[in-house]
Design a protein around this motif. Sequence first.
Motif, PDB file in Angstrom:
ATOM      1  N   GLY A 117      45.338  16.813  58.744  1.00  0.00           N
ATOM      2  CA  GLY A 117      44.428  16.624  59.860  1.00  0.00           C
ATOM      3  C   GLY A 117      44.689  15.299  60.531  1.00  0.00           C
ATOM      4  N   GLU A 118      44.384  15.204  61.814  1.00  0.00           N
ATOM      5  CA  GLU A 118      44.649  13.990  62.576  1.00  0.00           C
ATOM      6  C   GLU A 118      43.993  12.767  61.959  1.00  0.00           C
ATOM      7  N   GLY A 119      42.831  12.972  61.341  1.00  0.00           N
ATOM      8  CA  GLY A 119      42.094  11.840  60.791  1.00  0.00           C
ATOM      9  C   GLY A 119      42.433  11.495  59.356  1.00  0.00           C
ATOM     10  N   ASP A 120      43.368  12.219  58.734  1.00  0.00           N
ATOM     11  CA  ASP A 120      43.734  11.929  57.340  1.00  0.00           C
ATOM     12  C   ASP A 120      44.338  10.527  57.231  1.00  0.00           C
ATOM     13  N   ARG A 121      43.921   9.796  56.216  1.00  0.00           N
ATOM     14  CA  ARG A 121      44.469   8.464  55.975  1.00  0.00           C
ATOM     15  C   ARG A 121      44.470   8.178  54.475  1.00  0.00           C
ATOM     16  N   LEU A 122      45.400   7.346  54.040  1.00  0.00           N
ATOM     17  CA  LEU A 122      45.333   6.777  52.707  1.00  0.00           C
ATOM     18  C   LEU A 122      44.417   5.558  52.811  1.00  0.00           C
ATOM     19  N   PRO A 123      43.399   5.431  51.957  1.00  0.00           N
ATOM     20  CA  PRO A 123      42.428   4.334  52.088  1.00  0.00           C
ATOM     21  C   PRO A 123      43.121   2.977  52.103  1.00  0.00           C
ATOM     22  N   ALA A 124      42.813   2.170  53.121  1.00  0.00           N
ATOM     23  CA  ALA A 124      43.489   0.888  53.304  1.00  0.00           C
ATOM     24  C   ALA A 124      43.295  -0.036  52.106  1.00  0.00           C
ATOM     25  N   GLU A 125      42.082  -0.068  51.567  1.00  0.00           N
ATOM     26  CA  GLU A 125      41.813  -0.953  50.428  1.00  0.00           C
ATOM     27  C   GLU A 125      42.613  -0.531  49.204  1.00  0.00           C
ATOM     28  N   THR A 126      42.732   0.771  48.982  1.00  0.00           N
ATOM     29  CA  THR A 126      43.493   1.273  47.830  1.00  0.00           C
ATOM     30  C   THR A 126      44.969   0.968  47.985  1.00  0.00           C
ATOM     31  N   VAL A 127      45.498   1.188  49.189  1.00  0.00           N
ATOM     32  CA  VAL A 127      46.906   0.891  49.442  1.00  0.00           C
ATOM     33  C   VAL A 127      47.176  -0.596  49.234  1.00  0.00           C
ATOM     34  N   ALA A 128      46.278  -1.443  49.758  1.00  0.00           N
ATOM     35  CA  ALA A 128      46.459  -2.891  49.615  1.00  0.00           C
ATOM     36  C   ALA A 128      46.422  -3.312  48.151  1.00  0.00           C
ATOM     37  N   MET A 129      45.525  -2.725  47.376  1.00  0.00           N
ATOM     38  CA  MET A 129      45.411  -3.063  45.959  1.00  0.00           C
ATOM     39  C   MET A 129      46.674  -2.665  45.201  1.00  0.00           C
ATOM     40  N   LEU A 130      47.173  -1.455  45.450  1.00  0.00           N
ATOM     41  CA  LEU A 130      48.380  -1.000  44.773  1.00  0.00           C
ATOM     42  C   LEU A 130      49.601  -1.788  45.236  1.00  0.00           C
ATOM     43  N   PRO A 144      49.743  11.150  56.106  1.00  0.00           N
ATOM     44  CA  PRO A 144      49.652  10.070  57.095  1.00  0.00           C
ATOM     45  C   PRO A 144      50.296   8.770  56.613  1.00  0.00           C
ATOM     46  N   CYS A 145      51.452   8.829  55.957  1.00  0.00           N
ATOM     47  CA  CYS A 145      52.008   7.638  55.302  1.00  0.00           C
ATOM     48  C   CYS A 145      52.398   6.523  56.269  1.00  0.00           C
ATOM     49  N   ALA A 146      52.768   6.876  57.502  1.00  0.00           N
ATOM     50  CA  ALA A 146      53.200   5.848  58.447  1.00  0.00           C
ATOM     51  C   ALA A 146      52.114   4.798  58.674  1.00  0.00           C
ATOM     52  N   PHE A 147      50.854   5.208  58.605  1.00  0.00           N
ATOM     53  CA  PHE A 147      49.754   4.273  58.849  1.00  0.00           C
ATOM     54  C   PHE A 147      49.647   3.208  57.751  1.00  0.00           C
ATOM     55  N   ALA A 148      50.256   3.440  56.604  1.00  0.00           N
ATOM     56  CA  ALA A 148      50.176   2.491  55.497  1.00  0.00           C
ATOM     57  C   ALA A 148      51.288   1.449  55.535  1.00  0.00           C
ATOM     58  N   ILE A 149      52.301   1.649  56.368  1.00  0.00           N
ATOM     59  CA  ILE A 149      53.456   0.750  56.364  1.00  0.00           C
ATOM     60  C   ILE A 149      53.082  -0.707  56.675  1.00  0.00           C
ATOM     61  N   PRO A 150      52.223  -0.986  57.671  1.00  0.00           N
ATOM     62  CA  PRO A 150      51.880  -2.395  57.933  1.00  0.00           C
ATOM     63  C   PRO A 150      51.279  -3.104  56.718  1.00  0.00           C
ATOM     64  N   ALA A 151      50.453  -2.415  55.943  1.00  0.00           N
ATOM     65  CA  ALA A 151      49.857  -3.026  54.753  1.00  0.00           C
ATOM     66  C   ALA A 151      50.913  -3.318  53.702  1.00  0.00           C
ATOM     67  N   LEU A 152      51.892  -2.449  53.580  1.00  0.00           N
ATOM     68  CA  LEU A 152      52.986  -2.672  52.629  1.00  0.00           C
ATOM     69  C   LEU A 152      53.811  -3.880  53.050  1.00  0.00           C
ATOM     70  N   ARG A 153      54.069  -3.976  54.344  1.00  0.00           N
ATOM     71  CA  ARG A 153      54.827  -5.110  54.853  1.00  0.00           C
ATOM     72  C   ARG A 153      54.050  -6.408  54.665  1.00  0.00           C
ATOM     73  N   GLU A 154      52.742  -6.358  54.925  1.00  0.00           N
ATOM     74  CA  GLU A 154      51.905  -7.552  54.765  1.00  0.00           C
ATOM     75  C   GLU A 154      51.900  -8.032  53.314  1.00  0.00           C
ATOM     76  N   ALA A 155      51.991  -7.089  52.382  1.00  0.00           N
ATOM     77  CA  ALA A 155      52.003  -7.443  50.955  1.00  0.00           C
ATOM     78  C   ALA A 155      53.350  -7.997  50.503  1.00  0.00           C
ATOM     79  N   GLY A 156      54.345  -7.965  51.383  1.00  0.00           N
ATOM     80  CA  GLY A 156      55.641  -8.532  51.066  1.00  0.00           C
ATOM     81  C   GLY A 156      56.580  -7.611  50.319  1.00  0.00           C
ATOM     82  N   LEU A 157      56.278  -6.310  50.313  1.00  0.00           N
ATOM     83  CA  LEU A 157      57.128  -5.364  49.591  1.00  0.00           C
ATOM     84  C   LEU A 157      58.371  -5.027  50.401  1.00  0.00           C
ATOM     85  N   THR A 158      59.474  -4.770  49.715  1.00  0.00           N
ATOM     86  CA  THR A 158      60.582  -4.091  50.355  1.00  0.00           C
ATOM     87  C   THR A 158      60.214  -2.614  50.441  1.00  0.00           C
ATOM     88  N   ILE A 159      60.764  -1.928  51.435  1.00  0.00           N
ATOM     89  CA  ILE A 159      60.375  -0.543  51.707  1.00  0.00           C
ATOM     90  C   ILE A 159      61.623   0.318  51.855  1.00  0.00           C
TER      91      ILE A 159
END
Length: 313
Positions: A117-130, A144-159
């Motif tokens: 669904g258009e509104g599906d998301r991985l919870p931002a807080e959960t993604v940030a914690m992991l 909806p994985c693309a929406f999580a990429i900025p949080a992964l980048r902010e955490a300093g992970l390689t992707i």
Amino acid sequence: MSPEIDVLVLGGAGVDTIVYVPQLPLPFADSYMVPAIETRAGQTGDFVALGLHALGLRTHHIDVVGDDHEGDLVRALHHDRGIPLTDVPLPAGTRRAVNLVGPDGRRLSLYDSSRSGEGDRLPAETVAMLAAASRHAHVSITYPCAFAIPALREAGLTISTDLHNWDGAEPYHEAFAYSADLVFVSAAALTDPEKTMRRIMERGRARLVVATAGAEGTYLLADGEITHIPAVTPPAPVLDSNGAGDAFAAAFLFGWLAAEPPQQCGRYGAIAGAYACTVPATRADAIDRAALLARAAELATPPVGADHHRQPR
């Protein structure tokens, strides 16, 4: 403090229904008699997580999963293999596909596109914690994985990401292609694989682009140079190509995260991909670390030289 998770896998959870057919393409007919039709858990993210775990990497998988029988299969697969799974409720139900598998191991996948669904998301807080507890993230191209990429980048992970059979033009894949440090793509749908590989590197942040070409081998683009890695002969008869690309990515990451040279990572990937082709479509299995390293040692005696002159077709 060292990360608790080596690889955080995002997306790609689901189930496949396997149908063995007499040939592909399948000629039109009212009906066919086929062997037992089976449904098992395992799509791209599941298989990457399984492959990484089998190679000894601490792996955590997060995705949207339905509260249904198919979701129970996904949860059971992870539980039985000891792979932590964070399953976010998916109202439309767990992703599913039908795989038609021919006698030569080739397969045609029919994906149910109604599960997002258009509104599906991985919870931002959960993604940030992991992400805060992880070293690297492998992002599936499932919504909806693309929406999580900025949080992964902010955490300093390689992707890393796998674009699968991208044609080089579909806009949906660009968010993944241009945001990852390591990009996998199948050459199957690319009219000019080298051009696409170079465009990914020029427009994005990728340090390494890997194009898999089945029996033709693999092409690596690093430091502006294309290198060819030959395919590896499977250790048993080929039964099914499903999951070979995911196995390749997992084994390549195994080497890449250990700072192995790209050519060695490519050989690891080729070995794991060849092994995956010998696994029946109705099973979820992956090569383990001991078998991978043993086969790599065999191939290194005598050394297998990479061909720096062959270009992807």
